[in-house]
Design an enzyme around this catalytic site. Structure first.
Site, PDB file in Angstrom:
ATOM      1  N   MET A  32       1.910   9.296   6.020  1.00  0.00           N
ATOM      2  CA  MET A  32       0.732   9.461   6.877  1.00  0.00           C
ATOM      3  C   MET A  32      -0.269  10.380   6.195  1.00  0.00           C
ATOM      4  O   MET A  32       0.047  11.525   5.861  1.00  0.00           O
ATOM      5  CB  MET A  32       1.138  10.017   8.246  1.00  0.00           C
ATOM      6  CG  MET A  32       1.959   9.052   9.074  1.00  0.00           C
ATOM      7  SD  MET A  32       2.512   9.739  10.662  1.00  0.00           S
ATOM      8  CE  MET A  32       3.901  10.775  10.122  1.00  0.00           C
ATOM      9  N   GLN A  84       4.766   7.082  -2.241  1.00  0.00           N
ATOM     10  CA  GLN A  84       4.009   5.871  -1.957  1.00  0.00           C
ATOM     11  C   GLN A  84       2.751   5.831  -2.820  1.00  0.00           C
ATOM     12  O   GLN A  84       1.966   6.778  -2.841  1.00  0.00           O
ATOM     13  CB  GLN A  84       3.587   5.772  -0.493  1.00  0.00           C
ATOM     14  CG  GLN A  84       2.927   4.415  -0.207  1.00  0.00           C
ATOM     15  CD  GLN A  84       2.427   4.245   1.205  1.00  0.00           C
ATOM     16  OE1 GLN A  84       1.456   4.884   1.595  1.00  0.00           O
ATOM     17  NE2 GLN A  84       3.065   3.361   1.967  1.00  0.00           N
ATOM     18  N   CYS A 114      -2.233  -0.613   4.497  1.00  0.00           N
ATOM     19  CA  CYS A 114      -3.338   0.191   5.005  1.00  0.00           C
ATOM     20  C   CYS A 114      -4.569  -0.690   5.249  1.00  0.00           C
ATOM     21  O   CYS A 114      -5.026  -1.385   4.335  1.00  0.00           O
ATOM     22  CB  CYS A 114      -3.680   1.299   4.031  1.00  0.00           C
ATOM     23  SG  CYS A 114      -5.057   2.351   4.605  1.00  0.00           S
ATOM     24  N   HIS A 185       5.422  -3.050   9.066  1.00  0.00           N
ATOM     25  CA  HIS A 185       4.731  -2.620  10.283  1.00  0.00           C
ATOM     26  C   HIS A 185       4.523  -3.875  11.124  1.00  0.00           C
ATOM     27  O   HIS A 185       3.832  -4.804  10.699  1.00  0.00           O
ATOM     28  CB  HIS A 185       3.397  -1.972   9.926  1.00  0.00           C
ATOM     29  CG  HIS A 185       2.704  -1.352  11.098  1.00  0.00           C
ATOM     30  ND1 HIS A 185       1.856  -0.275  10.963  1.00  0.00           N
ATOM     31  CD2 HIS A 185       2.722  -1.636  12.423  1.00  0.00           C
ATOM     32  CE1 HIS A 185       1.376   0.062  12.154  1.00  0.00           C
ATOM     33  NE2 HIS A 185       1.897  -0.762  13.056  1.00  0.00           N
ATOM     34  N   GLY A 247       6.633   6.992  12.786  1.00  0.00           N
ATOM     35  CA  GLY A 247       5.401   7.586  12.285  1.00  0.00           C
ATOM     36  C   GLY A 247       4.975   8.806  13.072  1.00  0.00           C
ATOM     37  O   GLY A 247       5.604   9.870  13.009  1.00  0.00           O
TER      38      GLY A 247
END
Length: 341
Positions: A32, A84, A114, A185, A247
């Site tokens: 995040m 990441q 993203c 996701h 998350g």
């Protein structure tokens, strides 16, 4: 190759060459932006021994042009921790993967999820779902460069390209390049018309798509992400998939991680109390302040530690009000506002 890392950025021994390091991904904390920095990860590791932690997304271009020590340094206690990367240039991503391996990360993950317009403009993130062959080329280059696991974090679709058949083809193409682990996701991404925040909330969750992927590719590892807020939900999903990624819930209510070791990993060590976590964090805070960090940059990660507890609001108010003042940590005067364990 790389300059030596400072004493404050301890490196862990590299895994043996010649094969993937086996990671237990039953539970992980999502990467995040602005939240899962090294200070949050150190704090989270005081709560859980086993949960896999992720860095914020770091672009391969930033590593190529910037200072790897500043971007990649972390404390040995944080492990296991995954790096990441963002990008779409196989050569730069391979270089970034090598840097990540040299700094001691346990996994290299490629961001293909993203939905930020800025990220899409750079031709990486969720827009790469529309180019599965390019993603495969990137994975192949990264996997050839390091012996660490190279994984992908993706969505279930992009814009109108959101059929299960298209998702199936994406996974199949990328898996053929050597990717064995997919973090999915369970929402599609709208690249036009929705902000990144809206993309986390408006597209409906479709967990059944992730479950169906596991059925279609039983030999691959699938980690479900999106909308999971507690360990009860995580345990339910673990009946269908290999792992669960949490998350924002793990940031706003971090103490939920304290139960993960016992519930999900069978670890019989007693969970630390909230007060114990704070006291164990103090030497690290002092070390980071000696390196020039401001107290509030660390304290902000602790705001949710007493979420739902008596005195939790006073805890948050005190840190928010006084943590920004010069000398806020001197004598740890804020400790008197810590609710009783």
């Amino acid at each position: 190759m790389l300059e030596a890392i400072s004493e404050q950025a301890v490196r862990r021994p590299l895994p043996p060459q010649g094969g993937d390091k086996i990671l237990d991904r039953r539970l992980s904390v999502a990467p995040m932006l602005d939240w899962t920095d090294r200070d949050y990860r150190y704090f989270a590791r005081l709560l859980t021994r086993h949960t896999l932690l992720y860095t914020e997304m770091i672009t391969a271009a930033a590593l190529h042009h910037g200072d790897p020590s500043r971007l990649l340094a972390f404390d040995a206690l944080e492990g296991p921790v995954a790096l990441q990367l963002g990008g779409s240039d196989p050569r730069l991503l391979a270089q970034g993967a090598v840097l990540g391996a040299d700094f001691g990360y346990d996994e290299i993950n490629l961001n293909v999820g993203c939905p930020s317009p800025r990220v899409s403009k750079g031709r990486f993130g969720a827009c790469l779902m529309l180019e599965p062959e390019l993603v495969a080329e990137c994975i192949q280059a990264m996997a050839a460069a390091v012996s660490l696991p190279v994984t992908v974090k993706t969505r279930i679709g992009v814009d109108e390209q959101d059929s299960f058949e298209q998702l199936h083809r994406f996974v199949e193409t990328v898996a053929q390049a050597g990717c064995r682990t997919f973090i999915v996701h369970a929402r599609k991404a709208w690249l036009q018309g929705l902000s990144p925040k809206q993309n986390r909330e408006i597209p409906p969750l479709q967990y059944e798509r992730v479950w169906a992927l596991k059925q279609a590719f039983p030999g691959l590892e699938f980690i479900l992400n999106g909308g999971v807020v507690d360990l009860d939900q995580a345990e339910a999903h673990l009946q269908r998939v290999d792992g669960v990624m949490i998350g924002r819930a793990a940031y706003h209510d971090p103490y939920l991680l304290a139960e993960a070791d016992g519930r999900l990993y069978g670890d019989r060590h007693p969970a630390p109390s909230r007060a114990e976590v704070v006291h164990r964090l103090l030497p690290y805070v002092a070390m980071r302040l000696s390196c020039g960090l401001r107290f509030q940059q660390i304290a902000r990660h602790l705001l949710g530690l007493f979420h739902g507890q008596p005195g939790g609001r006073a805890w948050r108010r005190h840190i928010s009000t006084f943590g920004v003042r010069p000398g806020a940590m001197n004598g740890f005067c804020w400790m008197r506002w810590m609710p009783s364990p």
